[in-house]
Write an enzyme that holds these catalytic residues in place. Structure first.
Site, short mmCIF file in Angstrom:
data_model
loop_
_atom_site.label_atom_id
_atom_site.label_comp_id
_atom_site.label_asym_id
_atom_site.label_seq_id
_atom_site.Cartn_x
_atom_site.Cartn_y
_atom_site.Cartn_z
N CYS A 1 6.07 -51.79 -12.34
CA CYS A 1 5.76 -51.61 -11.01
C CYS A 1 6.39 -52.31 -10.07
O CYS A 1 6.77 -52.00 -8.93
CB CYS A 1 4.32 -51.71 -10.88
SG CYS A 1 3.35 -50.21 -11.76
N GLY B 1 6.77 -51.63 -31.27
CA GLY B 1 7.59 -52.49 -30.62
C GLY B 1 7.45 -52.28 -29.11
O GLY B 1 8.28 -52.93 -28.26
N HIS C 1 4.03 -50.14 -19.67
CA HIS C 1 4.12 -49.23 -18.48
C HIS C 1 5.04 -48.16 -19.24
O HIS C 1 6.04 -48.55 -19.69
CB HIS C 1 4.90 -49.70 -17.22
CG HIS C 1 5.00 -48.90 -16.19
ND1 HIS C 1 4.57 -49.09 -14.77
CD2 HIS C 1 5.60 -47.78 -16.28
CE1 HIS C 1 5.01 -48.11 -14.02
NE2 HIS C 1 5.45 -47.05 -14.79
N HIS D 1 7.59 -45.96 -20.79
CA HIS D 1 9.09 -46.05 -20.69
C HIS D 1 9.51 -45.34 -21.91
O HIS D 1 9.21 -45.37 -22.80
CB HIS D 1 9.70 -47.23 -20.31
CG HIS D 1 9.38 -48.35 -21.31
ND1 HIS D 1 8.22 -48.96 -21.55
CD2 HIS D 1 9.92 -48.71 -22.42
CE1 HIS D 1 8.04 -49.87 -22.60
NE2 HIS D 1 9.07 -49.58 -23.08
P1 AMP Z 1 9.54 -51.72 -25.12
O1 AMP Z 1 10.00 -52.88 -26.42
O2 AMP Z 1 9.79 -50.23 -25.73
O3 AMP Z 1 8.51 -52.17 -24.51
O4 AMP Z 1 11.10 -51.96 -24.48
C1 AMP Z 1 10.93 -52.76 -23.01
C2 AMP Z 1 12.35 -52.96 -22.61
O5 AMP Z 1 12.39 -53.45 -21.43
C3 AMP Z 1 13.21 -53.82 -23.76
O6 AMP Z 1 14.27 -52.98 -24.01
C4 AMP Z 1 13.63 -55.03 -22.64
O7 AMP Z 1 14.94 -55.17 -22.86
C5 AMP Z 1 13.57 -54.14 -21.27
N1 AMP Z 1 13.35 -55.21 -20.30
C6 AMP Z 1 12.21 -56.17 -19.85
N2 AMP Z 1 12.55 -56.76 -18.73
C7 AMP Z 1 13.43 -55.96 -18.11
C8 AMP Z 1 13.96 -56.05 -16.82
N3 AMP Z 1 13.59 -57.04 -16.00
N4 AMP Z 1 14.90 -55.08 -16.38
C9 AMP Z 1 15.39 -54.26 -17.33
N5 AMP Z 1 14.81 -54.25 -18.41
C10 AMP Z 1 14.03 -54.99 -19.06
ZN ZN Z 2 3.31 -50.57 -14.26
#
Ligand code: AMP
Ligand code: ZN
Length: 110
Positions: free
Chosen positions: A5, A91, A96, A98
């Site tokens: 967010c 994992g 949020h 994605h």
């Molecule tokens: P998940 O493990 O499916 O929850 O994926 C979360 C993803 O968010 C991971 O691949 C992280 O590398 C990515 N992530 C975490 N912080 C950031 C950030 N500030 N900007 C871009 N990607 C991020």
């Molecule tokens: Zn959010």
């Protein structure tokens, strides 16, 4: 407010590659492939487990974003993998919703 967010509100920087009224897409900070982005709804929803019939409509917007990005970013052969982790054991680290969009790497069959 959650991390994604804050990215939507531009309070935390991200390499944004696509944005419309409903969704935002930006580069993953720890890419696992030469092309690795995250497509997120602008509406905060923790996980797929929190969807209802109305909220589920964001997935149509996220899929259309993937399709448009594949064209705009010239994804080779328009071939890519979309992954959603739902829940900690799968994992999910950012709560949020994605969708990972990964391409330009040979991917194993599932
Ligand atoms: P998940 O493990 O499916 O929850 O994926 C979360 C993803 O968010 C991971 O691949 C992280 O590398 C990515 N992530 C975490 N912080 C950031 C950030 N500030 N900007 C871009 N990607 C991020
Ligand atoms: Zn959010």
């Amino acid at each position: 407010m959650c991390l994604f967010c804050k990215i939507i509100k531009k309070e935390i920087p991200a390499k944004i590659i696509y944005e419309n009224e409903k969704v935002l897409a930006f580069e993953d900070i720890e890419p696992v492939a030469p092309f690795h982005i995250l497509i997120i709804p602008k509406e905060h929803i923790n996980t797929i487990n929190d969807l209802d019939d109305k909220k589920a409509a964001v997935f149509a917007d996220m899929m259309m974003a993937a399709k448009n990005i594949a064209t705009a970013q010239k994804i080779k052969n328009k071939s890519y993998r979309l992954i959603i982790n739902a829940g900690e054991d799968a994992g999910q680290t950012v709560f949020h919703i994605h969708m990972h969009m990964i391409a330009h790497r040979k991917l194993c069959s599932l």
